[in-house]
Design an enzyme around this catalytic site. Sequence first.
Site, PDB file in Angstrom:
ATOM      1  N   VAL A  16      -0.604   1.175  -2.401  1.00  0.00           N
ATOM      2  CA  VAL A  16      -1.358   2.380  -2.771  1.00  0.00           C
ATOM      3  C   VAL A  16      -0.795   3.014  -4.042  1.00  0.00           C
ATOM      4  CG1 VAL A  16      -2.002   4.705  -2.054  1.00  0.00           C
ATOM      5  CG2 VAL A  16      -2.032   2.834  -0.392  1.00  0.00           C
ATOM      6  N   ASP A  34      10.501   4.661  -6.590  1.00  0.00           N
ATOM      7  CA  ASP A  34      10.621   3.884  -5.357  1.00  0.00           C
ATOM      8  C   ASP A  34      12.097   3.715  -5.039  1.00  0.00           C
ATOM      9  OD1 ASP A  34       8.401   1.861  -3.812  1.00  0.00           O
ATOM     10  OD2 ASP A  34      10.517   1.442  -3.459  1.00  0.00           O
ATOM     11  N   ARG A  39      12.295  -3.615  -6.351  1.00  0.00           N
ATOM     12  CA  ARG A  39      10.887  -3.371  -6.689  1.00  0.00           C
ATOM     13  C   ARG A  39      10.777  -2.784  -8.107  1.00  0.00           C
ATOM     14  NH1 ARG A  39       5.576  -4.572  -6.325  1.00  0.00           N
ATOM     15  NH2 ARG A  39       4.227  -2.779  -5.949  1.00  0.00           N
ATOM     16  N   THR A  85       2.459   5.317   6.610  1.00  0.00           N
ATOM     17  CA  THR A  85       2.540   6.110   7.841  1.00  0.00           C
ATOM     18  C   THR A  85       2.276   5.169   9.014  1.00  0.00           C
ATOM     19  OG1 THR A  85       0.268   6.802   7.317  1.00  0.00           O
ATOM     20  CG2 THR A  85       2.000   8.414   6.985  1.00  0.00           C
ATOM     21  N   THR A 120      -2.131   8.449   5.134  1.00  0.00           N
ATOM     22  CA  THR A 120      -3.018   8.776   6.253  1.00  0.00           C
ATOM     23  C   THR A 120      -2.235   9.477   7.353  1.00  0.00           C
ATOM     24  OG1 THR A 120      -4.364   6.840   5.768  1.00  0.00           O
ATOM     25  CG2 THR A 120      -4.621   7.833   7.950  1.00  0.00           C
ATOM     26  N   CYS A 260      -4.029  -0.036   8.208  1.00  0.00           N
ATOM     27  CA  CYS A 260      -5.011   1.050   8.360  1.00  0.00           C
ATOM     28  C   CYS A 260      -5.740   1.017   9.701  1.00  0.00           C
ATOM     29  CB  CYS A 260      -6.044   0.990   7.219  1.00  0.00           C
ATOM     30  SG  CYS A 260      -5.394   1.506   5.629  1.00  0.00           S
ATOM     31  N   ARG A 331       1.619  -6.832   6.885  1.00  0.00           N
ATOM     32  CA  ARG A 331       1.871  -5.675   7.753  1.00  0.00           C
ATOM     33  C   ARG A 331       0.921  -5.655   8.948  1.00  0.00           C
ATOM     34  NH1 ARG A 331       1.281  -0.826   3.654  1.00  0.00           N
ATOM     35  NH2 ARG A 331      -0.335  -2.253   2.883  1.00  0.00           N
TER      36      ARG A 331
END
Length: 424
Positions: A16, A34, A39, A85, A120, A260, A331
Amino acid sequence: MKNEEIRIGVIGLGYVGLPLAVEFGKSIETIGFDINKGRIKELEDGYDRTLEVDSDELKEAIKLQYTSKIEELVSCNFYIVTVPTPIDKYKRPDLTPLIKASETVGTVLSEGDIVIYESTVYPGATEEECVPVLEKHSGLTFNKDFFCGYSPERINPGDKVHTFTTIKKVTAGSTPEVGKKVDDLYKKVVTAGTHLASSIKVAEAAKVIENSQRDINIAFVNELAVIFNKMGIDTLEVLEAAGTKWNFLPFRPGLVGGHCIGVDPYYLTHKAQEIGYNPEIILSGRRLNDNMGSFVAGQIVKLMIKKEQRIAGSKVLMLGITFKENCPDIRNSRVIDIIHELEEFGVNVNTYDPWADADEVKKEYGIGLVNDEQLKTNGSYDAIVLAVAHDSFKNIDIQSLKKDKTIVYDVKGVLPMGIVDERL
């Protein structure tokens, strides 16, 4: 507020945060933060392991710099939090990444700054959970010294059509004036336009029901698949026939994983139970979808038994481990449920996925992947399961991997019917 007066700090550079930081960084001074130094190094070298942003796009973000040092964020006046989240093993919201990100922002927050959350959450989480952390670590007062906004992410990993700039953005602020500032900020880069909600809670609720709605619809067709399987009817043929009606919704059965759809409904149900209501439809859909891996494994074993195959010690090839097609994201992949269930029967499962990172899979799920060479030399399989619809799998030479009695199970319904024994 002019572009030169805006300085954005993006907290979290995953699926995201990175596309968002890159887009803003093309025209506005932006710092991508980050905690993963590896990364940061990759991005500075022009490589995105999530494959959401290619090297040319990274180069276009001429006003974007990367850092893992908190103090370098102090000059920002807009902070956008884009951390995950997840849920814990009891399927309860795990706000740890969100709280830690809020602590980070709180240490560099100044008067007049605006903190925007994209993660979220359930309705109320931003103001009830995040704001107190910001106040504690900054020593500032909410809606007096600093302000908050909410603009839920709608990134679809692996989708090169529906991208950050081409998806309409919901926005909200902790005051009407701040809501307008947040909306104006996103309007600078989101070509699809924005929708300014009346409050942060409304925007939070809008996001969490988007994926809950999809989850319930998929649960419905998954239940149809179970019913039609018992009746000896091909589910996809039924859906194709029903789909000729103009208002029939084109959902298909499958495994519901990812960051999600398989997670967000639990945020809504958690809040509902907290205020004294026990949601029935949402949780029923979740239970059904969470059990599909077990159902698929059972169907595979039944088919093998019908062909008089010995189950214990048999060898099964699992094609795919990512949570969706043409994407390296592993994930919350529910393919692992099929693998674990088959292993309970004593089956040896070889998993092949050219999109997935073998080290990440090993760390996350404790299983190894076979590579291209091993796929060719490991011999034939007693069963082959297409679990993820990667484009590369649609043309795979299934025949070269089969024995005389090999069964082929197509979870995604993409292989030619002539080579498939059964599909979900």
